[in-house]
Design an enzyme around this catalytic site. Structure first.
Site, PDB file in Angstrom:
ATOM      1  N   HIS A 106      14.315  22.348   0.546  1.00 40.28           N
ATOM      2  CA  HIS A 106      12.868  22.353   0.299  1.00 40.28           C
ATOM      3  C   HIS A 106      12.594  22.305  -1.209  1.00 40.28           C
ATOM      4  O   HIS A 106      11.709  21.588  -1.670  1.00 40.28           O
ATOM      5  CB  HIS A 106      12.230  23.635   0.859  1.00 40.28           C
ATOM      6  CG  HIS A 106      12.254  23.741   2.350  1.00 40.28           C
ATOM      7  ND1 HIS A 106      12.629  24.892   3.010  1.00 40.28           N
ATOM      8  CD2 HIS A 106      11.937  22.848   3.321  1.00 40.28           C
ATOM      9  CE1 HIS A 106      12.528  24.693   4.322  1.00 40.28           C
ATOM     10  NE2 HIS A 106      12.118  23.473   4.534  1.00 40.28           N
ATOM     11  N   LYS A 115       6.654  28.851  16.208  1.00 39.70           N
ATOM     12  CA  LYS A 115       8.065  28.858  15.799  1.00 39.70           C
ATOM     13  C   LYS A 115       8.626  30.276  15.683  1.00 39.70           C
ATOM     14  O   LYS A 115       9.789  30.441  15.336  1.00 39.70           O
ATOM     15  CB  LYS A 115       8.209  28.130  14.463  1.00 39.70           C
ATOM     16  CG  LYS A 115       8.220  26.615  14.600  1.00 39.70           C
ATOM     17  CD  LYS A 115       8.861  25.984  13.374  1.00 39.70           C
ATOM     18  CE  LYS A 115       9.140  24.498  13.594  1.00 39.70           C
ATOM     19  NZ  LYS A 115       9.715  23.890  12.380  1.00 39.70           N
ATOM     20  N   ARG A 138      16.016  14.222   6.361  1.00 40.94           N
ATOM     21  CA  ARG A 138      17.444  14.520   6.327  1.00 40.94           C
ATOM     22  C   ARG A 138      18.181  13.448   7.131  1.00 40.94           C
ATOM     23  O   ARG A 138      18.294  12.330   6.704  1.00 40.94           O
ATOM     24  CB  ARG A 138      17.725  15.916   6.873  1.00 40.94           C
ATOM     25  CG  ARG A 138      17.363  17.002   5.902  1.00 40.94           C
ATOM     26  CD  ARG A 138      17.239  18.341   6.554  1.00 40.94           C
ATOM     27  NE  ARG A 138      16.127  18.358   7.488  1.00 40.94           N
ATOM     28  CZ  ARG A 138      15.734  19.413   8.174  1.00 40.94           C
ATOM     29  NH1 ARG A 138      16.404  20.532   8.067  1.00 40.94           N
ATOM     30  NH2 ARG A 138      14.699  19.349   8.970  1.00 40.94           N
ATOM     31  N   SER A 147      16.479  25.411   7.737  1.00 43.44           N
ATOM     32  CA  SER A 147      16.067  26.825   7.786  1.00 43.44           C
ATOM     33  C   SER A 147      16.644  27.525   9.020  1.00 43.44           C
ATOM     34  O   SER A 147      17.096  28.668   8.958  1.00 43.44           O
ATOM     35  CB  SER A 147      14.547  26.926   7.833  1.00 43.44           C
ATOM     36  OG  SER A 147      13.983  26.409   6.668  1.00 43.44           O
TER      37      SER A 147
HETATM   38  P1  ADP Z   1       8.187  21.942   9.590  1.00 44.47           P
HETATM   39  O1  ADP Z   1       8.006  23.042  10.580  1.00 44.47           O
HETATM   40  O2  ADP Z   1       6.885  21.344   9.113  1.00 44.47           O
HETATM   41  O3  ADP Z   1       9.192  20.896   9.954  1.00 44.47           O
HETATM   42  P2  ADP Z   1      10.144  22.892   7.663  1.00 44.47           P
HETATM   43  O4  ADP Z   1      10.002  24.060   6.758  1.00 44.47           O
HETATM   44  O5  ADP Z   1      11.220  22.931   8.678  1.00 44.47           O
HETATM   45  O6  ADP Z   1       8.704  22.705   8.293  1.00 44.47           O
HETATM   46  O7  ADP Z   1      10.345  21.562   6.801  1.00 44.47           O
HETATM   47  C1  ADP Z   1       9.375  21.123   5.899  1.00 44.47           C
HETATM   48  C2  ADP Z   1       9.782  19.744   5.342  1.00 44.47           C
HETATM   49  O8  ADP Z   1      10.948  19.871   4.548  1.00 44.47           O
HETATM   50  C3  ADP Z   1      10.099  18.693   6.392  1.00 44.47           C
HETATM   51  O9  ADP Z   1       9.632  17.432   5.941  1.00 44.47           O
HETATM   52  C4  ADP Z   1      11.602  18.701   6.460  1.00 44.47           C
HETATM   53  O10 ADP Z   1      12.114  17.467   6.896  1.00 44.47           O
HETATM   54  C5  ADP Z   1      11.925  18.947   4.990  1.00 44.47           C
HETATM   55  N1  ADP Z   1      13.255  19.528   4.815  1.00 44.47           N
HETATM   56  C6  ADP Z   1      13.780  20.601   5.425  1.00 44.47           C
HETATM   57  N2  ADP Z   1      15.051  20.830   5.020  1.00 44.47           N
HETATM   58  C7  ADP Z   1      15.337  19.860   4.116  1.00 44.47           C
HETATM   59  C8  ADP Z   1      16.499  19.503   3.335  1.00 44.47           C
HETATM   60  N3  ADP Z   1      17.634  20.188   3.430  1.00 44.47           N
HETATM   61  N4  ADP Z   1      16.410  18.456   2.503  1.00 44.47           N
HETATM   62  C9  ADP Z   1      15.263  17.720   2.433  1.00 44.47           C
HETATM   63  N5  ADP Z   1      14.154  17.965   3.148  1.00 44.47           N
HETATM   64  C10 ADP Z   1      14.187  19.025   3.977  1.00 44.47           C
END
Ligand code: ADP
Length: 171
Positions: free
Chosen positions: A19, A43, A94, A132
């Site tokens: 992130h 979630k 990803r 996450s």
């Molecule tokens: P959501 O519930 O909206 O998917 P997340 O916190 O899981 O929220 O992810 C937010 C954004 O960050 C999404 O676009 C996800 O693809 C991106 N993301 C999560 N992990 C990574 C990572 N390791 N590298 C790049 N982008 C990521």
């Protein structure tokens, strides 16, 4: 000229180095980047909305990003983007697994508001596997998450796991 505003939405439960990388790179593309922290009760997050907001604020400070602000939201993403004057939604991509969901969501969002573009940044190769959900799972089983989150976030996750109780201790 008006500012170019981007909105990077997510649950950030917890905020990972993946992130952080998208946030840092995204902040270079716009004048102002808003990190939209969703409430997302479906979630069943490990951290409350307020805790996640504070966690993201800590990461923004750690990285010294001066054009990034944090807002919580519990509304339709496109409504939030419009309200905030954002012209782009920022998402990280990803693996192939992300693609189908993100593609569909971007398509539907475009139908809701064609004036706002979804922009994807490819995850950094070294941060690609970080999710996450897996960070939480590893932490719950006592694994080291130092390579996936900042030291500050690691401390918060470890404290929460200690509070909730580790898994796998009863064998
Ligand atoms: P959501 O519930 O909206 O998917 P997340 O916190 O899981 O929220 O992810 C937010 C954004 O960050 C999404 O676009 C996800 O693809 C991106 N993301 C999560 N992990 C990574 C990572 N390791 N590298 C790049 N982008 C990521």
């Amino acid at each position: 000229m008006t500012d170019r505003i981007g909105l990077y939405p997510g649950t950030f439960d917890p905020f990972t180095l993946g992130h952080a990388d998208i946030m840092r790179r995204g902040a270079k593309l716009v004048d102002r980047l808003i990190i939209g922290v969703t409430t997302n009760p479906s979630k069943d997050p490990m951290f409350s909305h307020d805790e996640r907001m504070a966690m993201v604020a800590g990461e923004v400070a750690r990285l010294g990003l001066t054009n990034v602000e944090i807002k919580g939201f519990d509304a339709l993403l496109m409504d939030v983007a419009e309200r905030e004057g954002a012209s782009m939604i920022l998402r990280g991509l990803r693996a192939v697994a992300d693609f189908e969901y993100e593609y569909q969501m971007a398509g539907m969002n475009q139908q809701l508001n064609a004036g706002i573009e979804t922009v994807f940044l490819m995850a950094d190769i070294s941060l690609q596997p970080i999710a996450s959900k897996l960070v939480k799972e590893i932490a719950f089983y006592g694994g080291d998450i130092a390579r996936f989150v900042s030291p500050q976030v690691r401390e918060l996750v470890v404290a929460r796991v200690n509070q909730l109780g580790r898994k796998g201790d009863g064998r």
